[in-house]
Design an enzyme around this catalytic site. Structure first.
Site, short mmCIF file in Angstrom:
data_model
loop_
_atom_site.label_atom_id
_atom_site.label_comp_id
_atom_site.label_asym_id
_atom_site.label_seq_id
_atom_site.Cartn_x
_atom_site.Cartn_y
_atom_site.Cartn_z
N ASN A 51 -1.32 -42.09 17.60
CA ASN A 51 -1.08 -41.86 16.18
C ASN A 51 -0.05 -40.74 16.10
O ASN A 51 -0.40 -39.58 16.30
CB ASN A 51 -2.39 -41.48 15.48
CG ASN A 51 -2.16 -41.07 14.03
OD1 ASN A 51 -1.08 -41.25 13.48
ND2 ASN A 51 -3.19 -40.51 13.41
N LYS A 62 1.40 -39.57 13.60
CA LYS A 62 1.33 -38.79 12.36
C LYS A 62 2.75 -38.60 11.82
O LYS A 62 3.58 -39.49 11.98
CB LYS A 62 0.59 -37.47 12.60
CG LYS A 62 -0.77 -37.73 13.29
CD LYS A 62 -1.68 -36.55 13.35
CE LYS A 62 -2.98 -36.95 14.04
NZ LYS A 62 -3.98 -35.88 14.11
N GLY A 84 -6.88 -32.10 16.79
CA GLY A 84 -5.83 -31.10 16.87
C GLY A 84 -6.32 -29.69 17.17
O GLY A 84 -5.59 -28.72 17.01
#
Ligand code: 13P
Length: 250
Positions: free
Chosen positions: A9, A11, A172
């Site tokens: 991903n 982002k 994260g």
């Protein structure tokens, strides 16, 4: 046999030029992967990613989709706009969308249904926040998220659904759920699926773990019986790290 699925991903990272470079770098490193390999790129990089990934085993994904086919929904993208660009996978209900953009369990369900109707596969994200975890509400939260996300999705459509269990506190942050914790919660999600779709669907649905998955912990996570793959944020932005994750079984 279930085929594991490792998805990056990206982002809000990588413009067109960076997208092309990263995919060209990843492709030779993952060409012998035994799992499915997906990269979910920003909308503006989809076309570039598709061209760069042509002829490789890298599948193309997006990070969100709207439920309407078209209309006055400023800033949104419809499922048919994605399928036109040959997008195969779409993430819905990522915790960042829930946290920062007002995504609710109900809108996650609407988006998932629209993507499935359009023929795409969806990666539905669920996961508890730190506060919820500390209050002992993990099971309650993932049950509610899973039940509502899957509402009115048929057993046939469910075959194109992947669930990503991403504890919000592990995203994260460098903090990973222990393999045992992740496995337990995923086992519980299977139970929720089983309640509505039967035993074999509960077993066969692919459920990924996400949250600070990286080369150093992928092996132990993927060794857990309930974990069928990973949804990778930060580490998917570096070709070498992403490839090491994809090749966890080599
Ligand atoms: P990190 O791998 O950066 O923790 O992100 C996980 C994630 O949110 C994937 O969707």
């Amino acid at each position: 046999m279930k085929r594991p699925i490792i998805a990056g991903n990206w982002k809000m990272n990588n413009n067109k030029e960076e997208t092309k470079a990263l995919i060209k770098e990843i492709a030779p490193l993952v060409k012998d992967a035994s799992c499915e390999v997906v990269v979910c790129v920003p909308f503006t990089s989809i076309e570039t990613a598709r061209k760069a990934a042509r002829g490789t085993n890298i599948q193309l994904g997006a990070q969100n989709v709207h439920w309407a086919n078209n209309g006055a929904f400023t800033g949104e993208i419809s499922a048919s706009m994605l399928t036109e660009l040959k997008v195969k996978y779409v993430i819905v209900g990522h915790s960042e969308r829930r946290q920062y953009f007002g995504e609710t369990d109900e809108t996650v369900n609407k988006r998932a249904k629209a993507a499935l109707k359009a023929g795409m596969k969806v990666i539905i994200c669920v996961g508890e926040t730190l506060e919820e975890r500390e209050a002992g509400k993990t099971a309650e939260v993932v049950m509610r998220q899973t039940e509502i996300a899957l509402k009115d999705i048929t057993k046939q459509e469910l075959k194109r659904v992947v669930i990503a269990y991403e504890p919000v506190w592990a995203i994260g942050t460098g903090r990973t759920a222990t393999p045992e914790d992740a496995d337990d919660t995923i086992k519980f999600i299977r139970k929720v699926v089983r309640k509505y779709y039967g035993r074999s669907s509960g077993q066969s649905i692919r459920i990924q773990y996400g949250g600070s998955m990286k080369p150093s912990n992928v092996k132990e996570l993927m060794a857990m019986p309930q974990i069928d793959g990973g949804l990778i944020g930060g580490a998917s932005l570096k070709a070498e790290d992403f490839a090491k994750i994809v090749n966890y079984d080599k």
